[in-house]
Design a protein around this motif. Structure first.
Motif, PDB file in Angstrom:
ATOM      1  N   TYR A  78     -12.660  -8.977   8.326  1.00  8.23           N
ATOM      2  CA  TYR A  78     -12.820  -8.121   9.503  1.00  8.23           C
ATOM      3  C   TYR A  78     -11.798  -8.457  10.580  1.00  8.23           C
ATOM      4  N   GLN A  79     -11.427  -9.738  10.685  1.00  7.23           N
ATOM      5  CA  GLN A  79     -10.386 -10.137  11.633  1.00  7.23           C
ATOM      6  C   GLN A  79      -9.054  -9.492  11.258  1.00  7.23           C
ATOM      7  N   THR A  80      -8.779  -9.429   9.959  1.00  3.82           N
ATOM      8  CA  THR A  80      -7.560  -8.783   9.478  1.00  3.82           C
ATOM      9  C   THR A  80      -7.628  -7.274   9.691  1.00  3.82           C
ATOM     10  N   LEU A  81      -8.822  -6.709   9.458  1.00  4.90           N
ATOM     11  CA  LEU A  81      -9.020  -5.265   9.640  1.00  4.90           C
ATOM     12  C   LEU A  81      -8.707  -4.850  11.078  1.00  4.90           C
ATOM     13  N   HIS A  82      -9.272  -5.580  12.049  1.00  2.26           N
ATOM     14  CA  HIS A  82      -9.009  -5.316  13.472  1.00  2.26           C
ATOM     15  C   HIS A  82      -9.403  -6.551  14.268  1.00  2.26           C
ATOM     16  N   PRO A  83      -8.450  -7.178  14.969  1.00  2.00           N
ATOM     17  CA  PRO A  83      -8.720  -8.440  15.680  1.00  2.00           C
ATOM     18  C   PRO A  83      -9.912  -8.385  16.641  1.00  2.00           C
ATOM     19  N   LYS A  84     -10.122  -7.228  17.276  1.00  2.00           N
ATOM     20  CA  LYS A  84     -11.211  -7.128  18.252  1.00  2.00           C
ATOM     21  C   LYS A  84     -12.587  -7.064  17.592  1.00  2.00           C
ATOM     22  N   PHE A  85     -12.627  -6.828  16.279  1.00  2.00           N
ATOM     23  CA  PHE A  85     -13.908  -6.709  15.589  1.00  2.00           C
ATOM     24  C   PHE A  85     -14.112  -7.831  14.571  1.00  2.00           C
ATOM     25  N   GLY A  86     -13.452  -8.966  14.810  1.00  2.00           N
ATOM     26  CA  GLY A  86     -13.642 -10.120  13.952  1.00  2.00           C
ATOM     27  C   GLY A  86     -15.065 -10.653  13.972  1.00  2.00           C
TER      28      GLY A  86
END
Length: 467
Positions: A78-86
């Motif tokens: 999820y961190q890779t998907l979008h940093p703000k939604f890690g």
């Protein structure tokens, strides 16, 4: 080096069977049949099947594609998907951490009943109060839980290819054969009760499959829809990091669209067969009243049914609980693997040490769950209106609150922030077509978030208008 340490599935069928093994669990065996009986038989099944090919496939594809595209377990994916939604990764780690504490306890109950039947004490298991006396005893549930936890840890310790994949290739076909065999036997049953009323297995099959529209209102239909959606959500192992973890083990040349379809068919087929196996048998010996037992169906109602079968019950009974144990163990393995895979990736420690740490931690939590029926017993009214004790609280937090919340946020992130193309590109990266691409775009952006919001609001007690 990282890929070698994590391991991976050697074949696409190994992945499908492992993922199906995660999806096929105790919920398919007892939860699906009693919801079908409660919610109009074929009407519930029709609604469920529609949800499988729309809502279910959307969440399943999202999790698996995130895992394969990032090559990481849920915490980092999820961190890779979008940093703000890690933070979603941490939430998905919390879900299996909660579930493993009580799922191993329930699996221990199943193991207890296997022992009961193999020691010739099946008549005792059919008596009123037997199940309650067992789960409230201070030692026995802990012992059986620890045995199931040890078996789970052994499979996970053996790794992805030599442990999980090899185990799934043996267990899942065996599970299906047992379910099919007992289902056919259930349809041949016939019994005349004390009032002279004769009921047959085929009549019970009719109760199960024929839609019952009697008294159907909009509020009643919404209740059935919510039951079917929560069952699907419960069944597919989405939003708990498991499918992301398994997805990270899948090779890049595997046709994900085909694999997801196979998982859907496998999981739904087992659920339908479980209903065909249980409902006709319960109907034959207990009528429609016997199908209202809910979650206690397999531990209270079915032992009575097996006892009423006479000599046949002494054979069918142990086979049934062995089958349920297979289903429980495959789910336990996937739950522990999600925890172990994440910990290995984050803390860079060996699988052996990670299994030991996760196993001991899970054992401590599971012992507390066992004590929740005696030394730590309490009753608490939950936001959705149900009353439960420690096991129910853990189940509510994981399945009724965290999983819908994670799915809702994931749908918003994929649908509106990152964009569905991120998932679509991964689905087509192997050179295979993504046949339900247009449906996926609509579901992930509009339908799935709305449905997840309704389910979440229902779970926290906001929506009571269809109760």
């Amino acid at each position: 080096m990282e890929q070698e340490k994590k391991g991976g599935f050697k074949s696409s069928i190994g992945f499908v069977l492992a993922a199906a093994g995660s999806a096929v669990g105790v919920g398919n065996i007892w939860r699906f049949p009693y919801l079908a009986a409660k919610d109009g038989g074929g009407l519930f099944i029709l609604v469920y099947l529609i949800l499988v090919v729309t809502f279910g496939f959307t969440l399943l594809i999202t999790d698996i594609a995130i895992g394969r595209k990032t090559g990481q377990n849920s915490i980092r994916a999820y961190q890779t998907l979008h940093p703000k939604f890690g933070f979603l990764g941490k939430l998905t780690f919390l879900v299996p951490a909660l579930i493993i504490t009580y799922y191993t306890v329930i699996s221990g109950w199943i193991l207890k009943y296997i022992c009961v039947y193999f020691t010739g004490a099946s008549e005792a298991a059919a008596q009123d109060g037997y199940f309650t006396n067992f789960i409230t005893s201070p030692v026995s549930p802990i012992v059986f839980m620890l045995i199931m936890l040890a078996l789970t840890a052994f499979v996970v310790f053996s790794g992805v290819e030599k442990g999980i994949e090899k185990f799934s290739k043996i267990i899942m076909p065996s599970l299906v054969l047992l379910i099919v065999g007992i289902s056919i036997f259930s349809l041949t049953l016939e019994h005349t009760d004390a009032n002279g009323v004769t009921r047959t297995g085929l009549q019970g099959l009719g109760v199960y499959l024929i839609p019952n529209f009697e008294g159907l209102t909009f509020s009643r239909f919404m209740e059935i829809l919510m039951d079917a959606m929560s069952q699907l959500f419960f069944s597919l192992s989405v939003s708990m990091g498991i499918m992301i973890t398994y997805g990270s083990y899948v090779k890049k040349d595997v046709n994900l669209d085909k694999s997801v379809s196979q998982i859907e068919i496998f999981d739904t087929g087992v659920a339908l067969l479980a209903g065909m196996m249980i409902i006709p048998a319960v109907y034959v010996f207990s009528g429609t009243d016997g199908m209202t037992q809910g979650p206690s169906l397999i531990f209270v109602s079915l032992p009575k049914v097996f006892d009423a079968m006479g000599a046949a019950g002494t054979v069918i009974g142990p086979l049934f609980f062995i089958m349920v144990a297979f289903a429980a163990l495959t789910s336990c393995v996937s739950i522990m693997e999600a925890l172990v895979g994440n910990c290995m990736e984050v803390f860079h420690i060996s699988r052996k040490k990670t299994c030991l740490i996760v196993g001991v931690t899970a054992a401590v939590g599971a012992v507390l769950i066992c004590l929740g029926y005696n030394a730590l017993y309490f009753e608490l009214t939950l936001p959705n209106g149900s009353v439960g004790q420690l096991l129910d609280v853990m189940d509510y937090l994981s399945n009724n609150f965290l999983m819908p919340l994670i799915s809702l946020i994931s749908c918003i992130v994929i649908g509106w922030i990152v964009g569905p193309k991120w998932i679509v590109d991964e689905m087509e990266s192997s050179g295979h077509a993504f046949k339900r691409k247009k449906l996926y775009r609509i579901m992930i952006r509009y339908v799935a978030p709305a449905m997840m919001a309704v389910l979440l609001l229902q779970s926290v007690g906001v929506f009571t208008w269809f109760k």
